[in-house]
Design a protein around this motif. Sequence first.
Motif, PDB file in Angstrom:
ATOM      1  N   ALA A 161      11.784  -8.412 -22.738  1.00 40.90           N
ATOM      2  CA  ALA A 161      10.609  -9.016 -23.354  1.00 40.90           C
ATOM      3  C   ALA A 161       9.782  -9.851 -22.387  1.00 40.90           C
ATOM      4  N   SER A 162      10.437 -10.606 -21.506  1.00 41.60           N
ATOM      5  CA  SER A 162       9.695 -11.527 -20.642  1.00 41.60           C
ATOM      6  C   SER A 162       8.845 -10.805 -19.606  1.00 41.60           C
ATOM      7  N   TYR A 163       9.330  -9.682 -19.119  1.00 39.95           N
ATOM      8  CA  TYR A 163       8.710  -9.047 -17.968  1.00 39.95           C
ATOM      9  C   TYR A 163       7.694  -7.967 -18.327  1.00 39.95           C
ATOM     10  N   GLY A 164       7.660  -7.524 -19.571  1.00 45.69           N
ATOM     11  CA  GLY A 164       6.755  -6.440 -19.919  1.00 45.69           C
ATOM     12  C   GLY A 164       7.258  -5.124 -19.350  1.00 45.69           C
ATOM     13  N   LYS A 165       6.370  -4.152 -19.219  1.00 39.94           N
ATOM     14  CA  LYS A 165       6.727  -2.831 -18.700  1.00 39.94           C
ATOM     15  C   LYS A 165       6.309  -2.697 -17.241  1.00 39.94           C
ATOM     16  N   GLY A 166       7.049  -1.879 -16.500  1.00 43.54           N
ATOM     17  CA  GLY A 166       6.657  -1.563 -15.140  1.00 43.54           C
ATOM     18  C   GLY A 166       7.692  -1.983 -14.115  1.00 43.54           C
ATOM     19  N   LEU A 167       7.244  -2.081 -12.875  1.00 42.59           N
ATOM     20  CA  LEU A 167       8.096  -2.469 -11.747  1.00 42.59           C
ATOM     21  C   LEU A 167       7.673  -3.850 -11.256  1.00 42.59           C
ATOM     22  N   LEU A 168       8.645  -4.713 -11.065  1.00 45.46           N
ATOM     23  CA  LEU A 168       8.373  -6.067 -10.570  1.00 45.46           C
ATOM     24  C   LEU A 168       9.318  -6.367  -9.421  1.00 45.46           C
ATOM     25  N   LEU A 169       8.754  -6.681  -8.273  1.00 52.72           N
ATOM     26  CA  LEU A 169       9.541  -6.980  -7.077  1.00 52.72           C
ATOM     27  C   LEU A 169       9.710  -8.489  -6.966  1.00 52.72           C
ATOM     28  N   VAL A 170      10.962  -8.950  -7.032  1.00 54.57           N
ATOM     29  CA  VAL A 170      11.266 -10.379  -7.007  1.00 54.57           C
ATOM     30  C   VAL A 170      11.645 -10.796  -5.591  1.00 54.57           C
ATOM     31  N   ARG A 171      10.962 -11.790  -5.078  1.00 49.02           N
ATOM     32  CA  ARG A 171      11.202 -12.294  -3.738  1.00 49.02           C
ATOM     33  C   ARG A 171      12.571 -12.962  -3.632  1.00 49.02           C
ATOM     34  N   PRO A 172      13.057 -13.177  -2.425  1.00 49.18           N
ATOM     35  CA  PRO A 172      14.343 -13.874  -2.263  1.00 49.18           C
ATOM     36  C   PRO A 172      14.350 -15.291  -2.829  1.00 49.18           C
ATOM     37  N   ASP A 173      13.171 -15.913  -2.992  1.00 51.43           N
ATOM     38  CA  ASP A 173      13.132 -17.263  -3.564  1.00 51.43           C
ATOM     39  C   ASP A 173      12.860 -17.243  -5.068  1.00 51.43           C
ATOM     40  N   GLY A 174      13.010 -16.081  -5.702  1.00 52.77           N
ATOM     41  CA  GLY A 174      12.981 -16.030  -7.158  1.00 52.77           C
ATOM     42  C   GLY A 174      11.611 -15.991  -7.797  1.00 52.77           C
ATOM     43  N   TYR A 175      10.583 -15.608  -7.054  1.00 50.11           N
ATOM     44  CA  TYR A 175       9.244 -15.434  -7.615  1.00 50.11           C
ATOM     45  C   TYR A 175       8.849 -13.964  -7.525  1.00 50.11           C
ATOM     46  N   VAL A 176       8.074 -13.491  -8.499  1.00 52.97           N
ATOM     47  CA  VAL A 176       7.618 -12.107  -8.488  1.00 52.97           C
ATOM     48  C   VAL A 176       6.514 -11.983  -7.443  1.00 52.97           C
ATOM     49  N   GLY A 177       6.739 -11.132  -6.447  1.00 52.01           N
ATOM     50  CA  GLY A 177       5.754 -10.952  -5.388  1.00 52.01           C
ATOM     51  C   GLY A 177       4.760  -9.850  -5.680  1.00 52.01           C
ATOM     52  N   TRP A 178       5.267  -8.741  -6.237  1.00 47.33           N
ATOM     53  CA  TRP A 178       4.425  -7.565  -6.506  1.00 47.33           C
ATOM     54  C   TRP A 178       4.820  -7.007  -7.859  1.00 47.33           C
ATOM     55  N   ALA A 179       3.837  -6.485  -8.596  1.00 53.79           N
ATOM     56  CA  ALA A 179       4.126  -5.840  -9.879  1.00 53.79           C
ATOM     57  C   ALA A 179       3.154  -4.702 -10.104  1.00 53.79           C
ATOM     58  N   GLY A 180       3.654  -3.590 -10.655  1.00 51.76           N
ATOM     59  CA  GLY A 180       2.804  -2.444 -10.944  1.00 51.76           C
ATOM     60  C   GLY A 180       3.413  -1.572 -12.023  1.00 51.76           C
ATOM     61  N   GLU A 181       2.587  -0.722 -12.615  1.00 48.29           N
ATOM     62  CA  GLU A 181       3.092   0.207 -13.623  1.00 48.29           C
ATOM     63  C   GLU A 181       3.967   1.273 -12.979  1.00 48.29           C
ATOM     64  N   ALA A 182       3.632   1.651 -11.740  1.00 48.83           N
ATOM     65  CA  ALA A 182       4.398   2.625 -10.957  1.00 48.83           C
ATOM     66  C   ALA A 182       4.464   2.115  -9.529  1.00 48.83           C
ATOM     67  N   ALA A 183       5.026   2.912  -8.636  1.00 51.61           N
ATOM     68  CA  ALA A 183       5.326   2.441  -7.284  1.00 51.61           C
ATOM     69  C   ALA A 183       4.144   2.483  -6.331  1.00 51.61           C
ATOM     70  N   ASP A 184       2.973   2.872  -6.791  1.00 47.01           N
ATOM     71  CA  ASP A 184       1.809   2.947  -5.910  1.00 47.01           C
ATOM     72  C   ASP A 184       1.534   1.572  -5.298  1.00 47.01           C
ATOM     73  N   GLY A 185       1.507   1.497  -3.982  1.00 44.87           N
ATOM     74  CA  GLY A 185       1.235   0.249  -3.277  1.00 44.87           C
ATOM     75  C   GLY A 185       2.474  -0.562  -2.941  1.00 44.87           C
ATOM     76  N   LEU A 186       3.615  -0.176  -3.486  1.00 42.60           N
ATOM     77  CA  LEU A 186       4.833  -0.949  -3.242  1.00 42.60           C
ATOM     78  C   LEU A 186       5.293  -0.846  -1.795  1.00 42.60           C
ATOM     79  N   SER A 187       5.219   0.349  -1.221  1.00 44.75           N
ATOM     80  CA  SER A 187       5.710   0.529   0.156  1.00 44.75           C
ATOM     81  C   SER A 187       4.893  -0.297   1.150  1.00 44.75           C
ATOM     82  N   ALA A 188       3.588  -0.409   0.932  1.00 46.13           N
ATOM     83  CA  ALA A 188       2.753  -1.213   1.832  1.00 46.13           C
ATOM     84  C   ALA A 188       3.127  -2.688   1.726  1.00 46.13           C
ATOM     85  N   TYR A 189       3.420  -3.146   0.509  1.00 46.09           N
ATOM     86  CA  TYR A 189       3.825  -4.530   0.332  1.00 46.09           C
ATOM     87  C   TYR A 189       5.157  -4.788   1.038  1.00 46.09           C
ATOM     88  N   LEU A 190       6.103  -3.873   0.886  1.00 44.61           N
ATOM     89  CA  LEU A 190       7.411  -4.036   1.524  1.00 44.61           C
ATOM     90  C   LEU A 190       7.269  -4.107   3.045  1.00 44.61           C
TER      91      LEU A 190
END
Length: 472
Positions: free
Chosen positions: A438-467
């Motif tokens: 419930a808290s996160y909604g739908k999709g992909l959310l990348l959580v940083r090592p310090d516990g904050y969401v750094g990137w979020a998307g419906e699919a993986a588009d753009g995730l590799s560039a962020y990584l």
Amino acid sequence: MSTHADVPADTDVLIVGAGPTGLALGIDLARRGVDALVVERADRLFPGSRGKGIQPRTMEVFDDLGVLDAIRAAGGSYPVGMIWQDGRRVGEHQMFDPAEVTEDSHTEPWMVPQWRTQEILFARLTELGGRVAFGRELVGIAQDEDGVTARFAAGESVRARYVVAADGGRSAVRRALGIGMTGETVDPNPTLVADVRITGLDRANWHIFPPHGEGQDFLAICPLAGTEDFQVAARFPEGSSVDVSADGVRKAVAARSHLAPEDVTEVRWASDFRPRAALADRFRDGRVFLAGDAAHIHSPAGGQGLNTSVQDAYNLGWKLGAVLRDGADAALLDTYEEERRPIAADMLGLSTSVHRGQVRRGEATRQLGLGYRESSLTRETRPAPGPVRAGDRAPDGNLGGVRLFDAFRGPHWTLIAVGAPAPELPEAVRVVGGQEQASYGKGLLLVRPDGYVGWAGEAADGLSAYLARVGL
């Protein structure tokens, strides 16, 4: 805690100051395999209770750093305030607004005297192979494009790729760099703070003695959880000279309460201070970073100083690790000041407002709502985010039978996949998936090592560039 420990000729990161900030940073770097050295001017860890309140967000940080069980065992919850008048109890005072019921594991502040918190952090650092060299007073610092050279009073010098100033409000590093601080006096009245042993007071209450005579001011005596000590806080009129001797502490207690001087059986530590709020003009100078009290000085009201400081370390640690060990571009380090300085400014305002009685100790002081939505390191690409979006603290919960805080614990990144397939990812990213959260909604959310969401998307588009930007 020997003062005679050798210092190496070089290290990746030199941390100046063995307070909570420096020790927490040392722990974070040690578990990432980063060679770091902590140096401390004093011959031992700080002996006083000063920063005794650990906020819920910092409890989450301590969970990740591997010290939560020890912190819990060493402390306790805050007692209810008890107001005294003429030797009689006249009413209770609630020190904190009650927390809302949520999924969060930690909702109320936890009391641990600062000296004990530092002992626990020091033990964890040495367990991980970290080093602290005591009796090292910094007298000079010089940097070039490849590193920093720090010189100490004993004639030693250390060469480091980066230096972190965690050496307190009178930071020698900050002064050497010529970085100014902008601020104000929160309260012109000096305050005596002391750790004492007392007979004749119960430990179930935080005892408050309002002013009751000409020239008098408040006295508060708080039982320090996990110890036999009490913390005394006594404010004096502006311009007063505060006597921090044992006799001076006894006189202050006896003059403002029904207690006799001999009821204070021992004075273990005493200090006087004038509450200030000040913010460093910048948190970075080349390869040198300011953290903790070296970067921001708080009134102790509201318990924000130590907590904001530990979270500085938590923000900087993974970024130094990414640059030094994972090959991330050094530009990643620019986001430390970008993210932490606005937070520090907000917390300074909050501390000052609590001190002046303008704001209650409540939701804001717990620091669970802080985040980095405006950071250049934050990417939210979902057209319809859930309650938690990129830049927010990643809350606890359950996904696919896995407790999220258990998944986050450690120096890695975590991808939360809610109702969406997870792509192939580097080994440094742990994946937790499920169909509903419930808290996160739908999709992909990348959580940083310090516990904050750094990137979020419906699919993986753009995730590799962020990584790639963060060295993964």
